[in-house]
Motif scaffolding. Sequence first.
Motif, PDB file in Angstrom:
ATOM      1  N   THR A  73       0.853  -1.189   0.000  1.00 37.99           N
ATOM      2  CA  THR A  73       0.000   0.000   0.000  1.00 37.99           C
ATOM      3  C   THR A  73       0.888   1.238   0.000  1.00 37.99           C
ATOM      4  N   THR A  74       0.248   2.397  -0.108  1.00 37.35           N
ATOM      5  CA  THR A  74       1.012   3.639  -0.129  1.00 37.35           C
ATOM      6  C   THR A  74       0.591   4.557   1.009  1.00 37.35           C
ATOM      7  N   ASP A  75       1.496   5.442   1.342  1.00 32.80           N
ATOM      8  CA  ASP A  75       1.271   6.487   2.334  1.00 32.80           C
ATOM      9  C   ASP A  75       1.060   7.776   1.539  1.00 32.80           C
ATOM     10  N   VAL A  76      -0.083   8.398   1.681  1.00 34.79           N
ATOM     11  CA  VAL A  76      -0.380   9.647   0.979  1.00 34.79           C
ATOM     12  C   VAL A  76      -0.459  10.754   2.023  1.00 34.79           C
ATOM     13  N   PHE A  77       0.310  11.809   1.812  1.00 38.23           N
ATOM     14  CA  PHE A  77       0.336  12.908   2.778  1.00 38.23           C
ATOM     15  C   PHE A  77       0.728  14.203   2.083  1.00 38.23           C
ATOM     16  N   TRP A  78       0.484  15.294   2.768  1.00 35.26           N
ATOM     17  CA  TRP A  78       0.775  16.622   2.253  1.00 35.26           C
ATOM     18  C   TRP A  78       1.904  17.257   3.048  1.00 35.26           C
ATOM     19  N   ILE A  79       2.778  17.936   2.332  1.00 34.00           N
ATOM     20  CA  ILE A  79       3.774  18.811   2.948  1.00 34.00           C
ATOM     21  C   ILE A  79       3.535  20.169   2.302  1.00 34.00           C
ATOM     22  N   GLY A  80       3.026  21.076   3.094  1.00 36.80           N
ATOM     23  CA  GLY A  80       2.629  22.365   2.532  1.00 36.80           C
ATOM     24  C   GLY A  80       1.491  22.152   1.548  1.00 36.80           C
ATOM     25  N   GLU A  81       1.679  22.602   0.331  1.00 37.71           N
ATOM     26  CA  GLU A  81       0.646  22.466  -0.696  1.00 37.71           C
ATOM     27  C   GLU A  81       0.941  21.331  -1.669  1.00 37.71           C
ATOM     28  N   LYS A  82       1.924  20.512  -1.371  1.00 42.87           N
ATOM     29  CA  LYS A  82       2.329  19.437  -2.275  1.00 42.87           C
ATOM     30  C   LYS A  82       1.947  18.082  -1.688  1.00 42.87           C
ATOM     31  N   CYS A  83       1.304  17.253  -2.505  1.00 38.72           N
ATOM     32  CA  CYS A  83       0.880  15.920  -2.087  1.00 38.72           C
ATOM     33  C   CYS A  83       1.924  14.891  -2.523  1.00 38.72           C
ATOM     34  N   TYR A  84       2.262  13.982  -1.616  1.00 33.81           N
ATOM     35  CA  TYR A  84       3.223  12.915  -1.898  1.00 33.81           C
ATOM     36  C   TYR A  84       2.566  11.565  -1.680  1.00 33.81           C
ATOM     37  N   GLU A  85       3.005  10.593  -2.454  1.00 27.99           N
ATOM     38  CA  GLU A  85       2.558   9.213  -2.284  1.00 27.99           C
ATOM     39  C   GLU A  85       3.802   8.332  -2.272  1.00 27.99           C
ATOM     40  N   VAL A  86       3.986   7.621  -1.168  1.00 27.94           N
ATOM     41  CA  VAL A  86       5.191   6.804  -0.980  1.00 27.94           C
ATOM     42  C   VAL A  86       4.772   5.381  -0.639  1.00 27.94           C
ATOM     43  N   ARG A  87       5.402   4.415  -1.283  1.00 29.67           N
ATOM     44  CA  ARG A  87       5.125   3.002  -0.996  1.00 29.67           C
ATOM     45  C   ARG A  87       5.702   2.632   0.371  1.00 29.67           C
ATOM     46  N   HIS A  88       4.908   1.915   1.154  1.00 27.58           N
ATOM     47  CA  HIS A  88       5.406   1.456   2.459  1.00 27.58           C
ATOM     48  C   HIS A  88       6.592   0.507   2.274  1.00 27.58           C
ATOM     49  N   SER A  89       6.608  -0.264   1.197  1.00 27.51           N
ATOM     50  CA  SER A  89       7.752  -1.153   0.929  1.00 27.51           C
ATOM     51  C   SER A  89       9.028  -0.355   0.689  1.00 27.51           C
ATOM     52  N   ALA A  90       8.902   0.844   0.133  1.00 28.57           N
ATOM     53  CA  ALA A  90      10.076   1.706  -0.055  1.00 28.57           C
ATOM     54  C   ALA A  90      10.579   2.216   1.290  1.00 28.57           C
ATOM     55  N   TYR A  91       9.657   2.524   2.201  1.00 29.39           N
ATOM     56  CA  TYR A  91      10.067   2.897   3.568  1.00 29.39           C
ATOM     57  C   TYR A  91      10.823   1.750   4.228  1.00 29.39           C
ATOM     58  N   VAL A  92      10.334   0.512   4.025  1.00 27.43           N
ATOM     59  CA  VAL A  92      11.002  -0.667   4.600  1.00 27.43           C
ATOM     60  C   VAL A  92      12.439  -0.746   4.093  1.00 27.43           C
ATOM     61  N   ALA A  93      12.611  -0.602   2.773  1.00 25.62           N
ATOM     62  CA  ALA A  93      13.951  -0.693   2.182  1.00 25.62           C
ATOM     63  C   ALA A  93      14.858   0.424   2.703  1.00 25.62           C
ATOM     64  N   TRP A  94      14.321   1.642   2.803  1.00 29.54           N
ATOM     65  CA  TRP A  94      15.114   2.771   3.292  1.00 29.54           C
ATOM     66  C   TRP A  94      15.558   2.515   4.725  1.00 29.54           C
ATOM     67  N   ARG A  95      14.630   2.077   5.566  1.00 34.80           N
ATOM     68  CA  ARG A  95      14.956   1.813   6.972  1.00 34.80           C
ATOM     69  C   ARG A  95      15.966   0.676   7.100  1.00 34.80           C
ATOM     70  N   ALA A  96      15.821  -0.364   6.270  1.00 32.28           N
ATOM     71  CA  ALA A  96      16.771  -1.484   6.321  1.00 32.28           C
ATOM     72  C   ALA A  96      18.165  -1.009   5.937  1.00 32.28           C
ATOM     73  N   LEU A  97      18.257  -0.163   4.917  1.00 32.11           N
ATOM     74  CA  LEU A  97      19.559   0.381   4.523  1.00 32.11           C
ATOM     75  C   LEU A  97      20.133   1.281   5.622  1.00 32.11           C
ATOM     76  N   ALA A  98      19.278   2.092   6.251  1.00 30.88           N
ATOM     77  CA  ALA A  98      19.745   2.969   7.333  1.00 30.88           C
ATOM     78  C   ALA A  98      20.272   2.147   8.505  1.00 30.88           C
ATOM     79  N   MET A  99      19.555   1.076   8.838  1.00 34.59           N
ATOM     80  CA  MET A  99      19.970   0.222   9.947  1.00 34.59           C
ATOM     81  C   MET A  99      21.298  -0.470   9.625  1.00 34.59           C
TER      82      MET A  99
END
Length: 171
Positions: A73-99
């Motif tokens: 699934t995706t995470d949809v959120f706003w920062i200011g007036e801009k809408c972003y959609e990010v895959r939760h699987s991409a967050y998983v990969a980013w966090r795994a790389l950070a760890m």
Amino acid sequence: MTQHALPTDSATRKNIPMCSGLLDYFPAALAEVAFVSYVGNEKHNPGEPLHHARGKSMDHADCIMRHLTDRGTTDVFWIGEKCYEVRHSAYVAWRALAMLQQELEEAGAPLARGAKLLHTPPLSVTFLPPYSGHPQELDMTEVTKEETEFVELSAVELGMIGGGQSAVAIA
């Protein structure tokens, strides 16, 4: 002396095929992870050049599990007036790389070029003997010098205190 993220010996470097064994295997996935870096910087470091602000969120394993629960699934959120959609699987990969990066740095790898350590002054911390009351009920006048241990910890390390000990931080 400059530390290198990769071995300087050419024979050893050939065993680490970063292009043919990483970028060529996962180009779309790595692009998504790079997008997570961009969006995270917009969210947590608005107006600053792209960097990994170390110390702002270091609970990688817990975040991996939380995002893994929402994989596909995706995470949809706003920062200011801009809408972003990010895959939760991409967050998983980013966090795994950070760890993994953090583990490698703790084992001696140099700090990543894109990392920025937060400049938090050390805190003086007093470890108190375990007690059963609430913090507001603790009478510090009854704690002797022999019952305390004074150490210096960063704010990040302070969050890792456990084992039934209580701590009082004095800036």
